[in-house]
Design a protein around this motif. Structure first.
Motif, PDB file in Angstrom:
ATOM      1  N   ALA A   1      75.172 111.527 106.724  1.00  4.53           N
ATOM      2  CA  ALA A   1      76.276 110.564 106.859  1.00  4.53           C
ATOM      3  C   ALA A   1      75.960 109.546 107.951  1.00  4.53           C
ATOM      4  N   THR A   2      75.443 109.999 109.066  1.00  6.22           N
ATOM      5  CA  THR A   2      75.085 109.063 110.134  1.00  6.22           C
ATOM      6  C   THR A   2      73.985 108.123 109.679  1.00  6.22           C
ATOM      7  N   GLU A   3      72.972 108.658 109.035  1.00 12.10           N
ATOM      8  CA  GLU A   3      71.844 107.847 108.557  1.00 12.10           C
ATOM      9  C   GLU A   3      72.325 106.781 107.565  1.00 12.10           C
ATOM     10  N   ALA A   4      73.168 107.182 106.642  1.00 10.86           N
ATOM     11  CA  ALA A   4      73.681 106.244 105.638  1.00 10.86           C
ATOM     12  C   ALA A   4      74.646 105.235 106.261  1.00 10.86           C
ATOM     13  N   ALA A   5      75.505 105.697 107.168  1.00 11.50           N
ATOM     14  CA  ALA A   5      76.478 104.797 107.798  1.00 11.50           C
ATOM     15  C   ALA A   5      75.779 103.743 108.654  1.00 11.50           C
ATOM     16  N   LEU A   6      74.714 104.116 109.347  1.00  8.01           N
ATOM     17  CA  LEU A   6      73.943 103.134 110.128  1.00  8.01           C
ATOM     18  C   LEU A   6      73.387 102.047 109.203  1.00  8.01           C
ATOM     19  N   ALA A   7      72.836 102.451 108.071  1.00 10.48           N
ATOM     20  CA  ALA A   7      72.276 101.488 107.114  1.00 10.48           C
ATOM     21  C   ALA A   7      73.387 100.612 106.530  1.00 10.48           C
ATOM     22  N   ALA A   8      74.531 101.201 106.217  1.00 15.70           N
ATOM     23  CA  ALA A   8      75.641 100.443 105.634  1.00 15.70           C
ATOM     24  C   ALA A   8      76.212  99.444 106.638  1.00 15.70           C
ATOM     25  N   LEU A   9      76.337  99.848 107.885  1.00 18.74           N
ATOM     26  CA  LEU A   9      76.827  98.942 108.924  1.00 18.74           C
ATOM     27  C   LEU A   9      75.900  97.737 109.050  1.00 18.74           C
ATOM     28  N   ASP A  10      74.610  97.985 109.098  1.00 22.71           N
ATOM     29  CA  ASP A  10      73.636  96.900 109.192  1.00 22.71           C
ATOM     30  C   ASP A  10      73.702  95.984 107.968  1.00 22.71           C
TER      31      ASP A  10
ATOM     32  N   LEU B   1      84.149 100.199 106.460  1.00 25.28           N
ATOM     33  CA  LEU B   1      83.008 101.101 106.359  1.00 25.28           C
ATOM     34  C   LEU B   1      83.495 102.473 105.928  1.00 25.28           C
ATOM     35  N   GLY B   2      82.783 103.107 105.008  1.00 29.84           N
ATOM     36  CA  GLY B   2      83.190 104.435 104.559  1.00 29.84           C
ATOM     37  C   GLY B   2      82.037 105.219 103.979  1.00 29.84           C
ATOM     38  N   TYR B   3      82.220 106.527 103.891  1.00 31.85           N
ATOM     39  CA  TYR B   3      81.200 107.420 103.352  1.00 31.85           C
ATOM     40  C   TYR B   3      81.864 108.724 102.944  1.00 31.85           C
ATOM     41  N   ARG B   4      81.303 109.369 101.947  1.00 33.93           N
ATOM     42  CA  ARG B   4      81.774 110.686 101.508  1.00 33.93           C
ATOM     43  C   ARG B   4      80.578 111.379 100.869  1.00 33.93           C
ATOM     44  N   PHE B   5      80.356 112.620 101.299  1.00 33.79           N
ATOM     45  CA  PHE B   5      79.182 113.358 100.840  1.00 33.79           C
ATOM     46  C   PHE B   5      79.566 114.708 100.256  1.00 33.79           C
TER      47      PHE B   5
ATOM     48  N   ALA C   1      80.308  99.594 102.576  1.00 35.13           N
ATOM     49  CA  ALA C   1      81.448  98.870 103.121  1.00 35.13           C
ATOM     50  C   ALA C   1      82.028  98.003 102.012  1.00 35.13           C
ATOM     51  N   ALA C   2      83.334  97.927 101.997  1.00 34.18           N
ATOM     52  CA  ALA C   2      84.029  97.085 101.025  1.00 34.18           C
ATOM     53  C   ALA C   2      84.849  96.060 101.790  1.00 34.18           C
ATOM     54  N   MET C   3      84.933  94.864 101.250  1.00 37.11           N
ATOM     55  CA  MET C   3      85.757  93.834 101.864  1.00 37.11           C
ATOM     56  C   MET C   3      87.220  94.164 101.600  1.00 37.11           C
TER      57      MET C   3
ATOM     58  N   ASP D   1      70.637  94.676  97.560  1.00 40.29           N
ATOM     59  CA  ASP D   1      70.489  95.508  96.372  1.00 40.29           C
ATOM     60  C   ASP D   1      70.128  96.959  96.662  1.00 40.29           C
ATOM     61  N   GLU D   2      69.328  97.177  97.681  1.00 40.51           N
ATOM     62  CA  GLU D   2      68.838  98.529  97.921  1.00 40.51           C
ATOM     63  C   GLU D   2      68.526  98.691  99.401  1.00 40.51           C
ATOM     64  N   LEU D   3      68.868  99.849  99.934  1.00 39.91           N
ATOM     65  CA  LEU D   3      68.581 100.161 101.328  1.00 39.91           C
ATOM     66  C   LEU D   3      67.793 101.459 101.357  1.00 39.91           C
ATOM     67  N   ARG D   4      66.803 101.489 102.221  1.00 44.70           N
ATOM     68  CA  ARG D   4      66.021 102.717 102.387  1.00 44.70           C
ATOM     69  C   ARG D   4      66.067 103.133 103.844  1.00 44.70           C
ATOM     70  N   THR D   5      66.328 104.414 104.043  1.00 47.68           N
ATOM     71  CA  THR D   5      66.248 104.985 105.380  1.00 47.68           C
ATOM     72  C   THR D   5      65.119 106.009 105.336  1.00 47.68           C
ATOM     73  N   GLU D   6      64.945 106.732 106.414  1.00 52.07           N
ATOM     74  CA  GLU D   6      63.877 107.724 106.454  1.00 52.07           C
ATOM     75  C   GLU D   6      63.960 108.714 105.303  1.00 52.07           C
ATOM     76  N   ARG D   7      65.196 109.154 104.981  1.00 52.89           N
ATOM     77  CA  ARG D   7      65.353 110.194 103.955  1.00 52.89           C
ATOM     78  C   ARG D   7      66.162 109.775 102.742  1.00 52.89           C
TER      79      ARG D   7
END
Length: 195
Positions: free
Chosen positions: A112-121, A98-102, A88-90, A3-9
């Motif tokens: 983007a790196t911070e969010a992509a790491l969280a999304a990959l995990d 995996l994808g991202y757009r800012f 990430a979408a199936m 439901d929710e992911l938190r990274t440092e920022r």
């Protein structure tokens, strides 16, 4: 279901239709489509459909694309700012994409790196048996640098066509495909065919 992911920022939360205007702001900005102008959203309805696909992925597979929101003030940006999306979408076969757009205002800060790491995990946790893939145009050096910082490996580089079959087709452009594990030939062929 994640439901929710938190990274440092950052806070990554499932996209909802309430995000449509902000999502459209990012996805309609020509600067965010410099490497693929034909992908730019030209109507709010395109953004609504993309959010609905993400909502479907979240419901069916436990994860989808997320709204990326700034947790605290950062130089020039305020807490709660909608920075873009990541997740990430199936795909129609058993592989995550995996994808991202800012928003350009968020570029160059490592979001983007911070969010992509969280999304990959998150994708790995939602369906650990499914490989996570990512596609990037060779001309998109910023996105390529993000993928090189993740726990993914380059599995293919090339073009799958000599000329575009239709407007928006990317098969003729040089692309890189990354994956978080070895993938079988059929899955790789299917990812290549996506353009």
């Amino acid at each position: 279901m994640i439901d929710e992911l938190r990274t440092e920022r950052l806070l990554l939360r499932p996209l909802t239709l309430d995000d449509a205007d902000e999502y459209f702001r990012v996805y309609s900005d020509p600067r965010t489509w410099d490497h693929l102008p034909s992908g730019r959203h030209t109507s709010l309805e395109q953004s609504v459909r993309a959010i609905q696909r993400s909502t479907d992925s979240q419901g069916r597979f436990g994860f989808g694309h997320c709204a990326v929101v700034l947790r605290d003030d950062v130089e020039g940006l305020t807490a709660g700012s909608f920075l873009g999306s990541a997740g990430a979408a199936m795909l129609e076969f058993e592989a995550w994409n995996l994808g991202y757009r800012f928003s350009p205002e968020a570029w160059g800060r490592g979001f983007a790196t911070e969010a992509a790491l969280a999304a990959l995990d998150a994708a790995r946790r939602a369906r650990p048996d499914i490989p996570v893939t990512a596609r990037v145009l060779a001309t998109n050096s910023a996105s390529l640098r993000v993928l090189e910082r993740l726990d993914v490996e380059l599995v293919w580089r090339g073009r799958s066509a000599k000329a575009p079959a239709h407007d928006g087709d990317t098969a003729h452009l040089e692309r890189f495909i990354f994956a978080d594990r070895p993938i079988d030939a059929d899955t790789l062929d299917a990812v290549i065919a996506l353009g």
